[in-house]
Design a protein around this motif. Structure first.
Motif, short mmCIF file in Angstrom:
data_model
loop_
_atom_site.label_atom_id
_atom_site.label_comp_id
_atom_site.label_asym_id
_atom_site.label_seq_id
_atom_site.Cartn_x
_atom_site.Cartn_y
_atom_site.Cartn_z
N ASN A 117 0.92 -1.08 0.54
CA ASN A 117 0.04 0.01 -0.07
C ASN A 117 0.77 1.38 -0.19
O ASN A 117 1.70 1.24 0.44
N ALA A 134 -4.25 -0.93 -2.52
CA ALA A 134 -5.15 -0.58 -2.22
C ALA A 134 -3.67 1.25 -1.72
O ALA A 134 -2.75 1.34 -1.54
N VAL A 135 -4.85 2.05 -2.66
CA VAL A 135 -3.46 3.44 -2.82
C VAL A 135 -4.32 5.20 -2.37
O VAL A 135 -5.51 4.96 -2.49
N ILE A 136 -3.39 5.26 -1.31
CA ILE A 136 -4.21 6.94 -0.41
C ILE A 136 -3.04 8.09 -1.40
O ILE A 136 -2.05 7.79 -0.85
N ALA A 137 -3.37 7.89 -2.77
CA ALA A 137 -2.44 9.16 -2.90
C ALA A 137 -2.21 9.98 -2.63
O ALA A 137 -3.04 10.90 -2.30
N ASN A 177 -6.61 -3.04 -3.89
CA ASN A 177 -6.14 -2.16 -5.53
C ASN A 177 -7.20 -0.95 -5.70
O ASN A 177 -7.41 -0.58 -7.38
N ALA A 178 -8.20 -0.43 -4.56
CA ALA A 178 -8.29 0.64 -4.21
C ALA A 178 -7.74 1.99 -4.40
O ALA A 178 -6.78 1.70 -3.92
N VAL A 179 -8.23 2.74 -5.44
CA VAL A 179 -7.59 4.14 -5.07
C VAL A 179 -8.16 5.40 -5.13
O VAL A 179 -9.33 5.59 -4.89
N ALA A 181 -7.98 9.15 -4.83
CA ALA A 181 -7.09 10.35 -5.34
C ALA A 181 -6.53 11.60 -4.01
O ALA A 181 -7.63 11.79 -3.23
N LEU A 197 -12.07 3.86 -6.98
CA LEU A 197 -11.70 4.97 -7.35
C LEU A 197 -13.06 6.04 -6.50
O LEU A 197 -13.96 6.04 -6.78
N ASP A 199 -12.53 9.69 -6.09
CA ASP A 199 -12.07 10.93 -6.37
C ASP A 199 -12.98 12.86 -6.82
O ASP A 199 -13.87 12.33 -7.40
#
Length: 207
Positions: A117, A134-137, A177-179, A181, A197, A199
């Motif tokens: 992550n 999963a990512v918190i960009a 693999n959720a993002v 944004a 996603l 966003d």
């Protein structure tokens, strides 16, 4: 009531309580200074070296990269290949799995980054779980030079900052693999599906 207290009620009783009226993005922007201040308040249950404080009950696997200023609280686990940097604070019983990266962020008790992550410039409440990938960009690559702005409850929020990830309320779940944004506020109990996603960003020409 502040955004932080609405989404993480325990904020009023934690080591950061005096910052409860700050915006989440102001807190993450000041993360190194905030964590350095916390380092000065720790008791003898922490091992401190090079601005990295690890509670004696925490477990750090070989190969993890810990860069100060950093506080790893009681019963936390940091897996092989994980990286913590930029000013980070783990309250208690948090998990940073193998290959995960945490930057300039604050994690509350029982929160887990499973593995692989990325979470940057974020405040993450209690009992939050991020499945693998999963990512918190934290940065809008598609809008060079733009600060992070987003919509919340119909209002435009302009952080004025080049980097901000999210405020994640207690008990939220991010699927594999959720993002999320840059620029988001997730209410307590939010579920983001696998490959989902979130966003809420606003392009510069629409502000």
């Amino acid at each position: 009531m502040s955004l932080l207290l609405r989404h993480i009620p325990a904020f009023s009783d934690c080591a950061l309580a005096d910052l409860a009226d700050e915006t989440p993005w102001a807190l993450t922007a000041a993360a190194p200074a905030v964590v350095r201040r916390l380092l000065d308040r720790l008791g003898t249950d922490f091992c401190l070296a090079d601005e990295v404080a690890v509670h004696r009950s925490a477990r750090i696997e070989p190969g993890a990269v810990l860069k100060g200023p950093l506080v790893v609280g009681p019963r936390c686990f940091v897996g092989h290949g994980a990286t913590l940097r930029g000013g980070a604070w783990l309250e208690e019983a948090c998990t940073i799995g193998p290959g995960a990266e945490l930057k300039a962020s604050f994690l509350f008790a029982g929160t887990a980054l499973a593995h692989f992550n990325f979470v940057g410039e974020s405040v993450v409440g209690r009992g939050v779980n991020l499945e693998a990938g999963a990512v918190i960009a934290n940065h809008r690559n598609e809008w060079p030079g733009a600060t992070v702005a987003f919509r919340y409850d119909g209002a435009l929020i302009e952080t004025g900052l080049p980097k901000f990830g999210a405020l994640v309320g207690d008990g939220a779940r991010l699927g594999a693999n959720a993002v999320v944004a840059p620029g988001a506020i997730l209410r307590p109990g939010t579920v983001v599906p696998r490959l989902g996603l979130v966003d809420h960003g606003v392009p510069p020409d629409l502000r």
